[in-house]
Design an enzyme around this catalytic site. Structure first.
Site, PDB file in Angstrom:
ATOM      1  N   TRP A 186       0.856  -1.182   0.000  1.00  0.00           N
ATOM      2  CA  TRP A 186       0.000   0.000   0.000  1.00  0.00           C
ATOM      3  C   TRP A 186       0.894   1.235   0.000  1.00  0.00           C
ATOM      4  CZ3 TRP A 186      -0.385   3.938   3.808  1.00  0.00           C
ATOM      5  CH2 TRP A 186      -1.302   4.953   3.464  1.00  0.00           C
ATOM      6  N   GLU A 227      -2.941  -2.993  -2.393  1.00  0.00           N
ATOM      7  CA  GLU A 227      -4.077  -2.420  -1.660  1.00  0.00           C
ATOM      8  C   GLU A 227      -4.442  -1.036  -2.194  1.00  0.00           C
ATOM      9  OE1 GLU A 227      -3.420  -2.049   2.542  1.00  0.00           O
ATOM     10  OE2 GLU A 227      -5.448  -1.312   2.938  1.00  0.00           O
ATOM     11  N   LYS A 229      -7.170   2.341  -2.826  1.00  0.00           N
ATOM     12  CA  LYS A 229      -7.866   3.260  -1.944  1.00  0.00           C
ATOM     13  C   LYS A 229      -8.597   4.303  -2.779  1.00  0.00           C
ATOM     14  CE  LYS A 229      -6.701   5.620   2.320  1.00  0.00           C
ATOM     15  NZ  LYS A 229      -5.730   5.728   3.388  1.00  0.00           N
ATOM     16  N   ASP A 260      -9.524  -3.237   1.503  1.00  0.00           N
ATOM     17  CA  ASP A 260      -9.680  -2.689   2.855  1.00  0.00           C
ATOM     18  C   ASP A 260     -11.087  -2.104   2.951  1.00  0.00           C
ATOM     19  OD1 ASP A 260      -9.683  -0.719   5.004  1.00  0.00           O
ATOM     20  OD2 ASP A 260      -7.527  -0.998   5.112  1.00  0.00           O
ATOM     21  N   HIS A 263     -11.789   1.625   2.652  1.00  0.00           N
ATOM     22  CA  HIS A 263     -11.163   2.365   1.549  1.00  0.00           C
ATOM     23  C   HIS A 263     -12.094   2.708   0.389  1.00  0.00           C
ATOM     24  CE1 HIS A 263      -6.649   1.495   2.453  1.00  0.00           C
ATOM     25  NE2 HIS A 263      -7.307   1.997   3.470  1.00  0.00           N
ATOM     26  N   HIS A 287      -8.549  -6.460   4.451  1.00  0.00           N
ATOM     27  CA  HIS A 287      -8.208  -5.630   5.605  1.00  0.00           C
ATOM     28  C   HIS A 287      -9.545  -5.165   6.172  1.00  0.00           C
ATOM     29  CE1 HIS A 287      -3.794  -4.046   5.188  1.00  0.00           C
ATOM     30  NE2 HIS A 287      -3.865  -5.304   5.527  1.00  0.00           N
ATOM     31  N   ASP A 295     -12.268   7.625   5.519  1.00  0.00           N
ATOM     32  CA  ASP A 295     -11.284   6.573   5.747  1.00  0.00           C
ATOM     33  C   ASP A 295     -10.794   6.646   7.182  1.00  0.00           C
ATOM     34  OD1 ASP A 295      -9.113   4.761   5.389  1.00  0.00           O
ATOM     35  OD2 ASP A 295      -7.798   6.461   5.056  1.00  0.00           O
ATOM     36  N   ASP A 297     -10.742   4.159   9.754  1.00  0.00           N
ATOM     37  CA  ASP A 297     -10.111   3.030  10.434  1.00  0.00           C
ATOM     38  C   ASP A 297     -10.553   2.896  11.888  1.00  0.00           C
ATOM     39  OD1 ASP A 297      -8.170   2.082   8.283  1.00  0.00           O
ATOM     40  OD2 ASP A 297      -7.589   4.190   8.462  1.00  0.00           O
ATOM     41  N   ASP A 329      -7.452  -4.224  10.188  1.00  0.00           N
ATOM     42  CA  ASP A 329      -6.647  -3.027   9.924  1.00  0.00           C
ATOM     43  C   ASP A 329      -7.382  -1.779  10.399  1.00  0.00           C
ATOM     44  OD1 ASP A 329      -4.868  -1.127   9.159  1.00  0.00           O
ATOM     45  OD2 ASP A 329      -5.351  -1.217   7.027  1.00  0.00           O
TER      46      ASP A 329
HETATM   47  C1  RNT Z   1      -3.875   2.684   4.846  1.00  0.00           C
HETATM   48  C2  RNT Z   1      -3.980   1.230   4.529  1.00  0.00           C
HETATM   49  C3  RNT Z   1      -2.850   0.398   5.023  1.00  0.00           C
HETATM   50  C4  RNT Z   1      -2.405   0.832   6.383  1.00  0.00           C
HETATM   51  C5  RNT Z   1      -1.317  -0.021   6.928  1.00  0.00           C
HETATM   52  C6  RNT Z   1      -0.608   0.684   8.025  1.00  0.00           C
HETATM   53  O1  RNT Z   1      -4.945   3.375   4.400  1.00  0.00           O
HETATM   54  O2  RNT Z   1      -5.180   0.726   4.997  1.00  0.00           O
HETATM   55  O3  RNT Z   1      -3.194  -0.933   5.004  1.00  0.00           O
HETATM   56  O4  RNT Z   1      -3.458   0.831   7.275  1.00  0.00           O
HETATM   57  O5  RNT Z   1      -0.531  -0.438   5.926  1.00  0.00           O
HETATM   58 ZN    ZN Z   2      -5.471  -1.459   4.971  1.00  0.00          ZN
END
Ligand code: RNT
Ligand code: ZN
Length: 422
Positions: A186, A227, A229, A260, A263, A287, A295, A297, A329
């Site tokens: 990523w 990955e 986004k 993810d 994302h 993820h 975004d 998390d 994640d």
């Molecule tokens: C960031 C991504 C990635 C990170 C990690 C730290 O938007 O989700 O996966 O969270 O690599």
């Molecule tokens: Zn991620």
């Protein structure tokens, strides 16, 4: 609060009969559950800071909060991870970022497997498989928020080298542990405002990836995923590694993607994407986080989206395909970090178990029979089957705290271990 063992066992015997009436063997489902890992992301343990000493470096991952007790080194972090695993019956597996090499003095592009010796030996001893990511962020060599797609050649070269070293390390990890190591890429690369030449950014990223992936490794040791986004803070107008770019690249280069859940557009779910993409890519890493508006998390908790993701993984038998991996994640520093891990692991575990004991053949049959009323009615009825009794039994028989008991154990860990950290 500690629960009465007899009550746990009695409730399970009742639940087992309810499920059996629908044709589900809960004991068999529990055996399958034990084989499916939920990967823990090590970076929640210290707010994605890492073990290197870079002063005044900008972080491309926004973490808010300052809860005390952050893990400051490998020893503390590994202890925290073990503690989180002790609170969940899920099969452990750990995802590691390259910024957590030890002792943290090697330049990221010069790292070797020996920088991860402490992690590998620990994983070997504990029987955990390890996944890997090069940290293409929070580093003085990031330029204007870019790494592999940077217009600056020396910046790109630095990160290409880091990407290559990372794959060599992942290959060694997989070989040494005897379990495939998923190498996830990523990069935060993008622009805050509207770029003039999108083509050039993407061409540079593709060239950098070509270079990184030019070495062939045994897929039994390492598998590569990309990955994507939609956007990030600071890359609102343009993210070079978008979902479409990586999916097209992965499908044409025989590698995989990482989806993810945080994302995508806020109303867009990955649930429908799994069956669409799975047949055409080499590997699918999930993820799993809880996106809130942007975004963000947030710590994973139970909900419709998580349940539906697990249903896809189970209904499609993806869990034993050898090409689908599920990890957490997110990063939240407003709550106890070990607690954040445990909440996510337990939420993922409950959703996975629910999916494994869902009377899916009945739904399938209703669909085949064209009985759309029954399909919808059963779907809603099945939400209220006594799955929590099965979960409690699973925890109990795995020696894991049942119900809220783990919270008391976390408080004790916080008092005796985390709060002693400076
Ligand atoms: C960031 C991504 C990635 C990170 C990690 C730290 O938007 O989700 O996966 O969270 O690599
Ligand atoms: Zn991620």
């Amino acid at each position: 609060m500690k629960r009465d063992p007899e009550q746990i066992l009695r409730a399970y015997e009742d639940a087992k009969k309810v499920y059996a009436a629908y044709g589900v063997d809960t004991d068999a489902a529990i055996e399958i559950f034990k084989t499916i890992p939920i990967t823990l992301h090590n970076w929640q343990g210290d707010d994605v800071v890492g073990f290197e000493k870079h002063e005044g470096v900008h972080s491309e991952n926004l973490v808010t909060g300052n809860y005390p007790g952050r893990a400051r080194n490998g020893q503390e972090m590994r202890m925290d991870i073990e503690t989180a695993f002790s609170f969940s019956p899920t099969k452990p597996r750990v995802n590691l970022h390259s910024m957590y090499g030890e002792p943290g003095t090697t330049e990221r592009n010069l790292q070797t497997t020996e920088d991860f010796r402490g992690w590998i030996d620990w994983a070997k001893q504990r029987g955990y498989a390890l996944d890997f990511n090069v940290s293409f962020f929070t580093h003085p060599m990031m330029k204007d928020g870019c790494s592999l797609a940077s217009p600056d050649k020396s910046t790109r070269e630095y990160w290409i080298k880091a990407g290559k070293s990372g794959r060599a390390i992942a290959n060694d990890i997989g070989r040494e542990l005897g379990e495939v190591c998923i190498n996830n890429i990523w990069v935060p690369d993008g622009t805050k405002d509207i770029p003039a030449d999108r083509f050039a950014y993407r061409a540079r990223l593709a060239d950098s990836l070509d270079e990184i992936l030019s070495v062939n490794y045994d897929k039994a040791n390492v598998r590569d995923v990309l990955e994507g986004k939609l956007f990030g803070i600071g890359t609102e107008c343009f993210t070079v590694g978008s979902h479409e770019f990586y999916l097209a690249y992965a499908a044409t280069h025989g590698i995989g993607v990482c989806m993810d859940t945080g994302h995508y557009h806020p109303t867009e779910s990955i649930v429908d994407k799994i069956s669409a993409v799975y047949p055409y890519i080499d590997t699918l890493l999930l993820h799993i986080s809880r996106g809130v508006r942007w975004d963000s998390d947030h710590v994973l908790t139970q909900g419709d989206d998580l349940s539906a993701i697990m249903q896809q993984v189970v209904r499609g038998h993806l869990y034993d395909s050898g090409k689908v991996f599920m990890g957490l994640d997110y990063f939240d520093a407003t709550v106890n970090r070990v607690g954040a891990w445990a909440i996510g692991l337990r939420a993922a575990g409950k959703a996975l178990l629910d999916a494994l004991i869902e009377p899916y053949p009945m739904l399938q049959k209703a669909e085949i029979d064209g009985d759309l009323t029954a399909r919808l009615a059963l779907l809603d009825e099945f939400r209220n089957l006594p799955s929590n009794a099965v979960w409690d039994y699973l925890c109990y028989t795995r020696g894991v705290p049942v119900g809220t008991e783990w919270i008391d154990q976390l408080k004790a860990y916080e008092a005796t271990v985390q709060s002693k950290r400076g």
